[in-house]
Design an enzyme around this catalytic site. Structure first.
Site, mmCIF file in Angstrom:
data_model
loop_
_atom_site.group_PDB
_atom_site.id
_atom_site.type_symbol
_atom_site.label_atom_id
_atom_site.label_comp_id
_atom_site.label_asym_id
_atom_site.label_seq_id
_atom_site.Cartn_x
_atom_site.Cartn_y
_atom_site.Cartn_z
ATOM 1 N N GLU A 140 18.268 84.398 -14.401
ATOM 2 C CA GLU A 140 17.709 83.934 -15.671
ATOM 3 C C GLU A 140 16.675 84.930 -16.205
ATOM 4 O OE1 GLU A 140 18.117 79.098 -15.407
ATOM 5 O OE2 GLU A 140 16.516 80.043 -14.248
ATOM 6 N N GLU A 177 23.070 77.144 -8.541
ATOM 7 C CA GLU A 177 22.321 75.888 -8.457
ATOM 8 C C GLU A 177 23.204 74.677 -8.140
ATOM 9 O OE1 GLU A 177 19.630 78.578 -10.861
ATOM 10 O OE2 GLU A 177 21.782 78.257 -10.587
#
Length: 258
Positions: free
Chosen positions: A112, A132
C-alpha cells in the site's frame, strides 16, 4: 531507531529499519513515519524522497501482526487513516515526489505504501502482494481502493482475492513498477531517477504532483481549469524565468525554489 531519516543535496531518505521483522510497521514506526511526512511537507529544501526498507529481504511486510495494538478489526477500521498505510498510501498533502526503492517483499501495508509513491524502482527478486484475506484481514489502508485503479481490474482482483504474490517483472508489465534491476544495481538505478528529479525546478515538481493529485477525478476540461496553489506559485516564480534563461544561454539552471 525504527525509521532512519536524513536529508542531503535536496534528497530526503526514509528507511524503515526493522529488518528482523521484515520492516513490518508497528505503532511506534507508524507514528514516526507520520512525523517525518509532516516535517518534509514543512520544508522547502527537499525535491525528492526515497523510501525503502533496511536490508535486502523486505521493503516492508506491512502491519506488524505481533505489534500488540490490541484493537479488533472493527476498531481498526473505525479509527480511520485519512492518509493510508504508513501515512503515505493516499496522502494528498505531500507534494514532493516519492520514489520507492523496493529491495524485497512489499506485502500488505508495505505494498500500500508503494501504491502511494510516484516512481517505483524494484530489485528483480522483489515480490508484491495483498495477503490480508489469507489471515482474515482486509487491505484497509489503500489496497482495496488504489490497486484496482492502477492496474487492470481482473489482475487487481486476482491478487486481492487469492493473496498471491506477484514478481517485480510482472508488476512492471502492469505499470506499477518503473524499472526492474538486479539487486546490486538497485542503488545506481534509484540514484539515476533521483538525479533527474533533482535536476528539475522544485516548484515545478510540487505543482505537477499537486495538480495530478487534485484533478484525477475530474474530466480533462475541468482539470485544465483548476489552478492549484502550487501551480500558481510555480508559474509566477523566479525559477520559471531562470529555466528559460538557462536554456537560451546553454547552461545548467540554478534553482532557488522561489
Amino acid at each position: 531507531m525504527s525509521v532512519e531519516f536524513s536529508v542531503a543535496d535536496r534528497v530526503a531518505r526514509v528507511t524503515i529499519n526493522r529488518p528482523e521483522r521484515m520492516n513490518a510497521v508497528d505503532a511506534a514506526t507508524e507514528n514516526r513515519l507520520e512525523e517525518i511526512w509532516v516535517e518534509i511537507e514543512g520544508r522547502d529544501d527537499i525535491s525528492c524522497v526515497v523510501l525503502t526498507g533496511a536490508g535486502e529481504k523486505a521493503f516492508s511486510a506491512g502491519a506488524d501482526m505481533k505489534g500488540g495494538s490490541g484493537k479488533s478489526g472493527l476498531d481498526y477500521w473505525a479509527e480511520g487513516r485519512s492518509n493510508g498505510f504508513g501515512g503515505l498510501a493516499f496522502r494528498s498533502s505531500l507534494t514532493v515526489p516519492v520514489v520507492a526503492r523496493v529491495n524485497g517483499y512489499a506485502l500488505g501495508g508495505g505494498f500500500e505504501m508503494v501504491l502511494g509513491c510516484d516512481i517505483v524502482i524494484a530489485a528483480e527478486h522483489a515480490r508484491f502482494g495483498l495477503p490480508e484475506a489469507r489471515v482474515g484481514r482486509l487491505p484497509l489502508d489503500g489496497g482495496m481502493v488504489l490497486l484496482q485503479r492502477k492496474i487492470p481490474f481482473n489482475q487487481a482482483m486476482g491478487m486481492m482475492l487469492t493473496g498471491r504474490q506477484v514478481g517485480a517483472a510482472k508488476m512492471a508489465e502492469y505499470g506499477i513498477v518503473n524499472e526492474v534491476v538486479p539487486q546490486d544495481e538497485l542503488d545506481a538505478a534509484v540514484d539515476r531517477w533521483v538525479a533527474d528529479i533533482v535536476a528539475c525546478a522544485p516548484l515545478s515538481l510540487r505543482a505537477i504532483k499537486q495538480t495530478v493529485q487534485r484533478t484525477a477525478h475530474l474530466n480533462p476540461s475541468e482539470a485544465q481549469a483548476l489552478r492549484t496553489s502550487a501551480l500558481i506559485k510555480a508559474l509566477n516564480s523566479e525559477d520559471s524565468l531562470e529555466g528559460v534563461a538557462a536554456f537560451v544561454e546553454k547552461r545548467a539552471p540554478v534553482w532557488r525554489g522561489r
